[in-house]
Design a protein around this motif. Structure first.
Motif, PDB file in Angstrom:
ATOM      1  N   LEU A   1       0.798  -1.221   0.000  1.00 56.32           N
ATOM      2  CA  LEU A   1       0.000   0.000   0.000  1.00 56.32           C
ATOM      3  C   LEU A   1       0.833   1.275   0.000  1.00 56.32           C
ATOM      4  CD1 LEU A   1      -3.287  -0.166   0.310  1.00 56.32           C
ATOM      5  CD2 LEU A   1      -2.726   1.674   1.882  1.00 56.32           C
ATOM      6  N   GLY A   2       0.491   2.127  -0.937  1.00 60.09           N
ATOM      7  CA  GLY A   2       1.036   3.474  -0.972  1.00 60.09           C
ATOM      8  C   GLY A   2      -0.089   4.457  -0.766  1.00 60.09           C
ATOM      9  N   CYS A   3       0.279   5.726  -0.659  1.00 61.30           N
ATOM     10  CA  CYS A   3      -0.759   6.718  -0.397  1.00 61.30           C
ATOM     11  C   CYS A   3      -0.512   7.974  -1.210  1.00 61.30           C
ATOM     12  CB  CYS A   3      -0.793   7.054   1.094  1.00 61.30           C
ATOM     13  SG  CYS A   3      -2.089   8.221   1.547  1.00 61.30           S
ATOM     14  N   ASP A   4      -1.546   8.414  -1.904  1.00 56.28           N
ATOM     15  CA  ASP A   4      -1.525   9.755  -2.471  1.00 56.28           C
ATOM     16  C   ASP A   4      -1.966  10.680  -1.352  1.00 56.28           C
ATOM     17  OD1 ASP A   4      -1.752  12.093  -3.873  1.00 56.28           O
ATOM     18  OD2 ASP A   4      -2.615  11.162  -5.667  1.00 56.28           O
ATOM     19  N   VAL A   5      -0.978  11.253  -0.667  1.00 53.70           N
ATOM     20  CA  VAL A   5      -1.210  12.154   0.465  1.00 53.70           C
ATOM     21  C   VAL A   5      -1.668  13.481  -0.139  1.00 53.70           C
ATOM     22  CG1 VAL A   5      -0.030  13.333   2.355  1.00 53.70           C
ATOM     23  CG2 VAL A   5       0.588  10.973   1.784  1.00 53.70           C
ATOM     24  N   CYS A   6      -2.948  13.763  -0.099  1.00 47.15           N
ATOM     25  CA  CYS A   6      -3.419  14.875  -0.919  1.00 47.15           C
ATOM     26  C   CYS A   6      -4.658  15.566  -0.375  1.00 47.15           C
ATOM     27  CB  CYS A   6      -3.695  14.381  -2.345  1.00 47.15           C
ATOM     28  SG  CYS A   6      -5.068  13.216  -2.481  1.00 47.15           S
ATOM     29  N   TYR A   7      -4.978  16.701  -0.970  1.00 48.37           N
ATOM     30  CA  TYR A   7      -6.165  17.470  -0.590  1.00 48.37           C
ATOM     31  C   TYR A   7      -6.557  18.354  -1.762  1.00 48.37           C
ATOM     32  CZ  TYR A   7      -2.910  21.388   0.094  1.00 48.37           C
ATOM     33  OH  TYR A   7      -1.955  22.352  -0.094  1.00 48.37           O
ATOM     34  N   THR A   8      -7.799  18.808  -1.699  1.00 47.87           N
ATOM     35  CA  THR A   8      -8.289  19.719  -2.727  1.00 47.87           C
ATOM     36  C   THR A   8      -8.443  21.102  -2.105  1.00 47.87           C
ATOM     37  OG1 THR A   8     -10.554  19.212  -2.109  1.00 47.87           O
ATOM     38  CG2 THR A   8      -9.572  17.873  -3.846  1.00 47.87           C
TER      39      THR A   8
ATOM     40  N   MET B   1       2.484  12.582   5.585  1.00 52.37           N
ATOM     41  CA  MET B   1       3.538  11.821   4.887  1.00 52.37           C
ATOM     42  C   MET B   1       4.625  11.379   5.867  1.00 52.37           C
ATOM     43  SD  MET B   1       5.923  14.449   2.694  1.00 52.37           S
ATOM     44  CE  MET B   1       5.051  15.962   2.497  1.00 52.37           C
ATOM     45  N   THR B   2       4.906  12.206   6.882  1.00 53.69           N
ATOM     46  CA  THR B   2       5.931  11.832   7.864  1.00 53.69           C
ATOM     47  C   THR B   2       5.455  10.639   8.699  1.00 53.69           C
ATOM     48  OG1 THR B   2       6.608  14.153   7.948  1.00 53.69           O
ATOM     49  CG2 THR B   2       7.434  12.722   9.693  1.00 53.69           C
ATOM     50  N   LEU B   3       4.180  10.664   9.090  1.00 49.79           N
ATOM     51  CA  LEU B   3       3.626   9.539   9.850  1.00 49.79           C
ATOM     52  C   LEU B   3       3.620   8.264   9.006  1.00 49.79           C
ATOM     53  CD1 LEU B   3       0.620  11.329  11.611  1.00 49.79           C
ATOM     54  CD2 LEU B   3       2.818  10.691  12.612  1.00 49.79           C
ATOM     55  N   LEU B   4       3.203   8.393   7.750  1.00 52.51           N
ATOM     56  CA  LEU B   4       3.124   7.213   6.882  1.00 52.51           C
ATOM     57  C   LEU B   4       4.509   6.642   6.592  1.00 52.51           C
ATOM     58  CD1 LEU B   4       0.309   8.229   4.374  1.00 52.51           C
ATOM     59  CD2 LEU B   4       0.234   6.330   6.012  1.00 52.51           C
ATOM     60  N   ALA B   5       5.472   7.515   6.375  1.00 56.05           N
ATOM     61  CA  ALA B   5       6.829   7.018   6.108  1.00 56.05           C
ATOM     62  C   ALA B   5       7.372   6.327   7.357  1.00 56.05           C
ATOM     63  CB  ALA B   5       7.734   8.158   5.668  1.00 56.05           C
ATOM     64  N   THR B   6       7.025   6.839   8.523  1.00 58.89           N
ATOM     65  CA  THR B   6       7.411   6.189   9.781  1.00 58.89           C
ATOM     66  C   THR B   6       6.771   4.805   9.877  1.00 58.89           C
ATOM     67  OG1 THR B   6       7.500   8.368  10.806  1.00 58.89           O
ATOM     68  CG2 THR B   6       7.442   6.491  12.305  1.00 58.89           C
ATOM     69  N   ALA B   7       5.537   4.704   9.351  1.00 62.65           N
ATOM     70  CA  ALA B   7       4.802   3.439   9.378  1.00 62.65           C
ATOM     71  C   ALA B   7       5.238   2.494   8.266  1.00 62.65           C
ATOM     72  CB  ALA B   7       3.300   3.716   9.262  1.00 62.65           C
ATOM     73  N   GLY B   8       6.208   2.914   7.447  1.00 61.76           N
ATOM     74  CA  GLY B   8       6.713   2.030   6.392  1.00 61.76           C
ATOM     75  C   GLY B   8       5.882   2.043   5.117  1.00 61.76           C
ATOM     76  N   ILE B   9       5.287   3.172   4.791  1.00 66.12           N
ATOM     77  CA  ILE B   9       4.484   3.272   3.556  1.00 66.12           C
ATOM     78  C   ILE B   9       5.318   2.788   2.364  1.00 66.12           C
ATOM     79  CG2 ILE B   9       5.164   5.689   3.055  1.00 66.12           C
ATOM     80  CD1 ILE B   9       1.597   4.676   2.603  1.00 66.12           C
ATOM     81  N   THR B  10       4.680   2.073   1.448  1.00 65.00           N
ATOM     82  CA  THR B  10       5.413   1.500   0.319  1.00 65.00           C
ATOM     83  C   THR B  10       5.828   2.577  -0.675  1.00 65.00           C
ATOM     84  OG1 THR B  10       4.149  -0.526   0.609  1.00 65.00           O
ATOM     85  CG2 THR B  10       5.308  -0.272  -1.477  1.00 65.00           C
ATOM     86  N   PHE B  11       4.904   3.489  -0.971  1.00 62.24           N
ATOM     87  CA  PHE B  11       5.262   4.567  -1.909  1.00 62.24           C
ATOM     88  C   PHE B  11       4.337   5.762  -1.723  1.00 62.24           C
ATOM     89  CE2 PHE B  11       1.938   2.151  -3.871  1.00 62.24           C
ATOM     90  CZ  PHE B  11       1.218   3.007  -4.677  1.00 62.24           C
ATOM     91  N   ILE B  12       4.803   6.903  -2.172  1.00 63.78           N
ATOM     92  CA  ILE B  12       3.990   8.123  -2.207  1.00 63.78           C
ATOM     93  C   ILE B  12       4.059   8.685  -3.637  1.00 63.78           C
ATOM     94  CG2 ILE B  12       4.338   8.670   0.238  1.00 63.78           C
ATOM     95  CD1 ILE B  12       6.363  10.871  -0.760  1.00 63.78           C
ATOM     96  N   MET B  13       3.337   9.789  -3.875  1.00 66.48           N
ATOM     97  CA  MET B  13       3.367  10.404  -5.192  1.00 66.48           C
ATOM     98  C   MET B  13       4.506  11.417  -5.264  1.00 66.48           C
ATOM     99  SD  MET B  13       0.717   8.935  -6.426  1.00 66.48           S
ATOM    100  CE  MET B  13       0.869   7.691  -5.164  1.00 66.48           C
TER     101      MET B  13
END
Lengths: 465, 256
Positions: A360-367, A381-393
């Protein structure tokens, strides 16, 4: 089964499992819009108290969307691995949270148990977990996939390079690609959201990315995010298709509104596999999901948006994707109102996806109509990277000029890699070092006008304007 | 410019795209100038979402082109409810429904509805010149009803308006959600034989209408091409493929 719990002096009754799940969910605008959210803070806690005592076995036996009328439910039930489930089959949802947090529940255990976990179990336990729990357990999940490089190894963070252009201008797309590559992005995939859905124009885009990947011998893969039926057509016409993309959701009706079903996905999956374009692995699918998509298609069946999102992950894992992306703040404030809701949703999705065994990756985003800004994205993004996120945009300057939303940038990925000591996929890391874009310590290197990629630009950039 | 900055030697590529490329870096982070540029663009987009449409001014401009106007409002009382309750933005307020029923004349071929949507700026800037191009190109025998201006409107409110006014086809001109580089992008949605049961799959969409994107003449051309085809095939939406000569129609109704 009776669904009830006492909070303070009041005893709350819930009519079924999906009501308990919905009311136990942290507050978010989409569940209010759907009319399924808890009405008071006390009712929400009562629902959590009730949920904590429900056995996982009961969740397995109680489909929240009927088996007979929904192929996603049938997929979840029919593909459930009873042997993998045996380790946790005696637990309640509350016990499951405790078990997940134990030191003895390590990566190998979680990998072994994953096929026994249903989306509803993952969603249920996430509703009892604090943000730190979601981070800690997700971090323990190790999901590795491969195509032309290896995604998801420990200590790695990959990036989807998203070089979109509002009119699919080849030079505009190539310029953004070059920008991203020179900033060390693009190992997850180089993935374009096209403006067009005309088949000849899509063929051009496939050839454009394929030529850049071949010209510089980049160990990565490409994707054009058009409807899966278009991708089947271009494969028939011989386009160089690496990954097949599709947006998916957690009910048959929602998928129908996307113009897909499991049969169409299977057809595309098999077509992509038959091209044998992967070199180090054969994970050929790329999925996108996002909380709110089922409700926006009137296909949520009274299920809260996080639980039905998690059901989409069951669809995803069936096709062994290279990447699965939760596009967390994209649909708008009627589903996730502000930074707080977006951050919580991102952590839930990542945890649930990883627990189910997805890369799982995440498009960390908002409109721009959401109550959020780049500071909220920094936090998530900092929390997700700490949690080992697979990829971001990775988008130039975090500003997608085609889809009109803000996400994360090439600079953001460098920040995360620097602060948390993360590296790109190993094959791509080697390439970055060979190209003098990054050094062995992961620092991005100064680039001069004499750099090979600038001296020898993609042909598309040299075509006269 | 500070000495700390490492500029990117591919500035020349910026002429190919408005994407924020070649920003340079300090360490591996964004230079101050770029952080401020981004912040300013975000502020403009945020303000565009909350800026109310000057309905009276727009009505005057449209009427100056010889087109009568009617003003209506959705069930969303204010911007806050508009943002949180899309269902309310898709339906007419009780008062507005009465107003329209009272103004009911003969059925029309093509009804134009203008909605503020998420960018009143887009509507103020682009609707009058676009209407001018549209009217010039309109097939001679087609009747155009009054231009209905709808406040706190989502796309689907045009269906209810069209049903009330018995229109054969409806075109919604609406402010798209503002992007960082485009706070004023206008969207066009065409629905043939609109009913309250229509979904997004029943509409054709033309997006990014503004001088820097799809210009007015091209947008009007594309819209009328689709409208003629819709009449010929008696359908709009996914069953009506855009084969006019340009390729900028945003096709995806999906997540991204």
């Amino acid at each position: 089964m009776q669904y009830q719990a006492t909070a303070g002096v009041h005893t709350y009754q819930f009519k079924d499992l999906k009501e308990v799940l919905a009311k136990a969910t942290p507050a978010r605008s989409g569940d209010y819009l759907a009319g399924v959210a808890a009405e008071t803070y006390a009712e929400r806690m009562a629902a959590r108290l009730c949920l904590a005592d429900i056995p996982l076995k009961h969740i397995l036996d109680t489909p929240i969307i009927p088996y007979e009328s929904d192929e996603v439910t049938r997929l979840i039930v029919d593909s459930h691995d009873a042997q993998a489930f045996a380790t946790i089959s005696h637990l309640t949802v509350g016990d499951f949270r405790d078990w997940l947090l134990l030191d003895s529940t390590d990566s190998a255990t979680l990998t072994r148990v994953a096929p026994g976990v249903t989306p509803e179990m993952a969603a249920a336990v996430s509703k009892l977990m604090r943000n730190q729990d979601l981070i800690l357990v997700a971090k323990k999940c190790q999901i590795t996939t491969a195509f032309r490089n290896t995604i998801g190894l420990a200590g790695r963070l990959s990036v989807r390079l998203q070089p979109n252009h509002p009119t699919d201008d080849a030079r505009g797309i190539a310029a953004s690609m070059l920008d991203g590559l020179l900033y060390g992005s693009g190992d997850a995939v180089i993935g374009i959201n096209p403006a067009t859905d005309s088949i000849p124009a899509l063929m051009d885009l496939y050839h454009l990315v394929d030529e850049v990947i071949s010209q510089y011998a980049i160990p990565t893969q490409s994707c054009v995010l058009t409807h899966v039926t278009n991708q089947i057509q271009v494969m028939e016409k011989g386009a160089p298709v690496d990954l097949v993309f599709q947006s998916i959701a957690g009910s048959e009706k929602a998928n129908h509104s996307f113009g897909i079903n499991l049969g169409i996905l299977k057809e595309a999956y098999e077509a992509a596999l038959s091209l044998k374009r992967g070199t180090v692995g054969h994970n050929v699918m790329y999925f996108e999901t996002g909380q709110g998509s089922a409700l926006s298609a009137n296909a949520n069946f009274g299920v809260d948006q996080q639980t039905i999102e998690t059901r989409a992950y069951a669809v995803a894992r069936h096709f062994k994707p290279l990447l699965s992306n939760t596009v967390v703040g994209f649909i708008g404030p009627e589903y996730l109102y502000d930074g707080k809701q977006i951050i919580r949703a991102g952590l839930e999705d990542h945890f649930c996806g990883k627990l189910l065994g997805l890369p799982l990756g995440c498009d960390v985003c908002y409109t721009n109509h959401a109550e959020a800004d780049q500071d909220d994205m920094d936090t998530l993004m900092t929390l997700l990277a700490t949690a080992g996120i697979t990829f971001i945009m990775g988008i130039p300057g975090a500003d997608d000029i085609m889809l009109n939303y803000q996400t994360t940038s090439f600079h953001d990925a460098l920040y995360l890699r620097k602060v948390l000591g993360l590296k790109p996929a190993p094959e791509f890391e080697q390439w970055l070092m060979q190209m003098n874009i990054m050094d062995a310590q992961g620092r991005v290197q100064p680039v001069t006008g004499q750099h090979a990629m600038l001296q020898n630009m993609p042909r598309h950039l040299l075509v006269a304007a | 410019m500070s000495d700390a900055l490492s500029p990117d030697p591919w500035q020349q590529l910026r002429r190919h795209t408005r994407a924020r490329i070649a920003l340079g870096r300090v360490g591996s982070s964004l230079p101050t100038k770029e952080v401020l540029d981004f912040g300013l663009a975000h502020a403009m987009a945020r303000d565009a979402v909350h800026l109310p449409l000057d309905v009276a001014k727009l009505a005057t401009q449209i009427e100056a082109q010889g087109l009568p106007t009617v003003q209506v409002h959705s069930r969303a009382a204010d911007r806050h409810s508009y943002l949180l309750r899309p269902d309310q933005g898709r339906r007419l307020s009780a008062d507005s429904l009465q107003t329209l029923q009272a103004s009911m004349a003969a059925p029309v071929d093509l009804l134009v509805v203008v909605g503020d949507g998420l960018s009143s700026l887009a509507v103020e800037r682009h609707v009058p010149p676009l209407l001018e191009q549209l009217v010039q190109r309109l097939p001679e025998h087609w009747t155009l009803g009054p231009v209905v201006i709808a406040g706190q409107a989502r796309v689907a409110i045009a269906d209810e308006i069209a049903v009330t006014l018995k229109a054969r086809m409806v075109v919604m001109l609406i402010g798209e959600r503002p992007g960082l580089s485009s706070p004023d992008s206008l969207g066009i949605y065409l629905t043939y034989a609109p009913t309250l049961a229509c979904s997004d799959a029943d509409r054709n969409c033309i997006s990014n209408v503004r001088p820097e994107g799809l210009d007015y003449a091209a947008a009007a051309h594309k819209l009328l091409w689709l409208a003629r085809e819709a009449v010929r095939l008696k359908v709009s939406g996914v069953a009506l493929k855009d084969e006019s000569d340009m390729k900028e129609v945003a096709g995806s109704l999906q997540i991204k």
